[in-house]
Design an enzyme around this catalytic site. Sequence first.
Site, PDB file in Angstrom:
ATOM      1  N   ASP A  29      -7.157  -7.999   4.380  1.00 22.89           N
ATOM      2  CA  ASP A  29      -6.383  -8.888   3.500  1.00 22.89           C
ATOM      3  C   ASP A  29      -5.919 -10.151   4.216  1.00 22.89           C
ATOM      4  OD1 ASP A  29      -6.665  -7.161   1.355  1.00 22.89           O
ATOM      5  OD2 ASP A  29      -4.821  -6.074   1.801  1.00 22.89           O
ATOM      6  N   LYS A  39     -12.348  -8.925  -3.927  1.00 26.05           N
ATOM      7  CA  LYS A  39     -10.881  -8.772  -3.940  1.00 26.05           C
ATOM      8  C   LYS A  39     -10.334  -9.421  -5.226  1.00 26.05           C
ATOM      9  CE  LYS A  39     -10.662  -6.571  -0.087  1.00 26.05           C
ATOM     10  NZ  LYS A  39     -10.281  -5.164  -0.100  1.00 26.05           N
ATOM     11  N   GLN A  56      -9.065   2.239  -0.710  1.00 28.61           N
ATOM     12  CA  GLN A  56      -8.802   2.592  -2.112  1.00 28.61           C
ATOM     13  C   GLN A  56      -9.739   3.701  -2.564  1.00 28.61           C
ATOM     14  OE1 GLN A  56      -9.075  -1.085  -4.316  1.00 28.61           O
ATOM     15  NE2 GLN A  56      -7.239  -1.928  -3.363  1.00 28.61           N
ATOM     16  N   ARG A  88       1.596   4.333  -3.006  1.00 33.69           N
ATOM     17  CA  ARG A  88       1.367   5.748  -2.665  1.00 33.69           C
ATOM     18  C   ARG A  88       2.637   6.574  -2.812  1.00 33.69           C
ATOM     19  NH1 ARG A  88      -2.396   2.565  -0.463  1.00 33.69           N
ATOM     20  NH2 ARG A  88      -4.374   3.402   0.311  1.00 33.69           N
ATOM     21  N   SER A  91       0.837  -1.208   0.000  1.00 33.64           N
ATOM     22  CA  SER A  91       0.000   0.000   0.000  1.00 33.64           C
ATOM     23  C   SER A  91       0.871   1.258   0.000  1.00 33.64           C
ATOM     24  CB  SER A  91      -0.882   0.024   1.249  1.00 33.64           C
ATOM     25  OG  SER A  91      -1.823  -1.015   1.208  1.00 33.64           O
ATOM     26  N   SER A 128     -13.417   1.194   2.470  1.00 29.47           N
ATOM     27  CA  SER A 128     -12.431   1.007   1.403  1.00 29.47           C
ATOM     28  C   SER A 128     -11.399   2.130   1.388  1.00 29.47           C
ATOM     29  CB  SER A 128     -13.114   0.942   0.034  1.00 29.47           C
ATOM     30  OG  SER A 128     -12.123   0.995  -0.982  1.00 29.47           O
ATOM     31  N   ARG A 155     -12.760 -14.176  -2.176  1.00 27.28           N
ATOM     32  CA  ARG A 155     -11.900 -14.890  -1.216  1.00 27.28           C
ATOM     33  C   ARG A 155     -12.678 -15.778  -0.252  1.00 27.28           C
ATOM     34  NH1 ARG A 155      -7.271 -10.183  -0.344  1.00 27.28           N
ATOM     35  NH2 ARG A 155      -6.040 -10.849  -2.143  1.00 27.28           N
TER      36      ARG A 155
HETATM   37  C1  S3P Z   1      -5.654  -1.240  -0.052  1.00 27.01           C
HETATM   38  C2  S3P Z   1      -6.925  -1.263   0.413  1.00 27.01           C
HETATM   39  C3  S3P Z   1      -7.728  -2.487   0.588  1.00 27.01           C
HETATM   40  C4  S3P Z   1      -6.851  -3.743   0.545  1.00 27.01           C
HETATM   41  C5  S3P Z   1      -5.851  -3.688  -0.562  1.00 27.01           C
HETATM   42  C6  S3P Z   1      -4.934  -2.486  -0.392  1.00 27.01           C
HETATM   43  C7  S3P Z   1      -4.948   0.044  -0.195  1.00 27.01           C
HETATM   44  O1  S3P Z   1      -8.677  -2.576  -0.456  1.00 27.01           O
HETATM   45  O2  S3P Z   1      -7.653  -4.890   0.413  1.00 27.01           O
HETATM   46  O3  S3P Z   1      -5.055  -4.851  -0.592  1.00 27.01           O
HETATM   47  O4  S3P Z   1      -3.708   0.056  -0.374  1.00 27.01           O
HETATM   48  O5  S3P Z   1      -5.628   1.088  -0.126  1.00 27.01           O
HETATM   49  P1  S3P Z   1     -10.141  -1.884  -0.364  1.00 27.01           P
HETATM   50  O6  S3P Z   1      -9.962  -0.427  -0.455  1.00 27.01           O
HETATM   51  O7  S3P Z   1     -10.885  -2.465  -1.528  1.00 27.01           O
HETATM   52  O8  S3P Z   1     -10.696  -2.335   0.950  1.00 27.01           O
END
Ligand code: S3P
EC number: 2.5.1.19
Length: 445
Positions: free
Chosen positions: A326, A353, A176, A33, A29, A174, A357
């Site tokens: 995760d 995902k 993301q 970024r 992550s 989320s 999963r």
């Molecule tokens: C992540 C957010 C999570 C996670 C992914 C990494 C991120 O996803 O499952 O592996 O780096 O922001 P979601 O935003 O879909 O929950």
Amino acid sequence: MSGHGPAQPMTARRSGPLKGRAEIPGDKSISHRALILGAMAVGETQITGLLEGQDVLDTAKAMRAFGAEVIQHGPGAWSVHGVGVGGFAEPAEVIDCGNSGTGVRLVMGAMATSPLTATFTGDASLRKRPMGRVTDPLALFGTRAYGRKGGRLPMTLVGAADPVPVRYTVPMPSAQVKSAVLLAGLNAPGQTVVIEREATRDHSERMLRGFGAELTVEAGPEGQIITLTGQPELRPQTVAVPRDPSSAAFPVCAALIVEGSEILVPGVSRNPTRDGLYVTLLEMGADIAFENEREEGGEPVADLRVRASALTGVEVPPERAPSMIDEYPILSVVAAFAEGSTVMRGVKELRVKESDRIDAMARGLEACGVRLEEDEDTLIVHGMGRVPGGATCATHLDHRIAMSFLVLGMAAEAPVTVDDGSPIATSFPAFTDLMAGLGADLAAG
Ligand code: S3P
């Protein structure tokens, strides 16, 4: 890369005690970024400890396509010469994010408020995943998206020429989606506000502040209110990426279930938005000592000493899900070796995902002789202290499913095969060598 080579089956066999030091690669992550914010700063950002998994390499390539200079200097050592907020160039090619939902969703956010058009695609797994959760809030800025039915890739985004700031409540937990909206807010005038009902990983907020953006977080009646002031000049940074707690989970859980094991896993992030698995394992009776707690790269970290443990099933509180989203696949493996049932509720996000999963784990665990129950939002594993094994499990292009079943095979009575171990390279290319170095019996075939 959206191209996927031939499937590479792998088999794990019951292993002797795991011993030694497990050097975990950089956080996925944070690596995404660092590249994206580096590309949006003016000047040169230096990164150490970058994860060189395929997901992150695809994001590096995307940032080059938008005009940043991204250079690898040595293992984990990268520089990004950024073009500044609003400085992206229009890519000449389709942006291929491979297997990475984080990559595609964050890059979409980063370009959404610039007057340019980009087309995104990914591998067979990513092309099945919903993008509407990102393009819906981006539409509020004025971004237009043209994708396949159900908001699927390939998809073209036309960035907003005159973006307006937005106020958006994220409908599902989320990071993301939250991050995509914040990155889009960078090039909108005024204040963009994101409200999260349940707190998710906060790496974007931490790093945006680190790069000099004005960002506040306060508690409100509907949840956490994050306010970003748009059009900052981001200053390049030196980013030391901490090790990934989600990757560390695999050797840690393997050491817990393989009899006689004792391993040391140095420098694992203990960011409270990421440590739900570790809290849960302690509740199950895991012998994990957190040594030498300190701060690295702006994140709390510790060295983990892990010893094989007799575990009992627990009920995982649903509100803990965002901090371990995760880690449910590997937790369900550990749960199978515990005594009693482990109840995982509030986990329906697992269905969107890299694979579904819940379904992938349920089918593979059943094939290995584990009793369980599932519904749309729940997985319950009835642990018996032992797992027969002796099956081939389908991984559905999902790195975490592949690693979870290989860990299962290290402690099961009969060998466990995964139909395709190649997706492991998206997040943890050194997994096989690292586990073998600790004494795990796993091999191609
Ligand atoms: C992540 C957010 C999570 C996670 C992914 C990494 C991120 O996803 O499952 O592996 O780096 O922001 P979601 O935003 O879909 O929950």
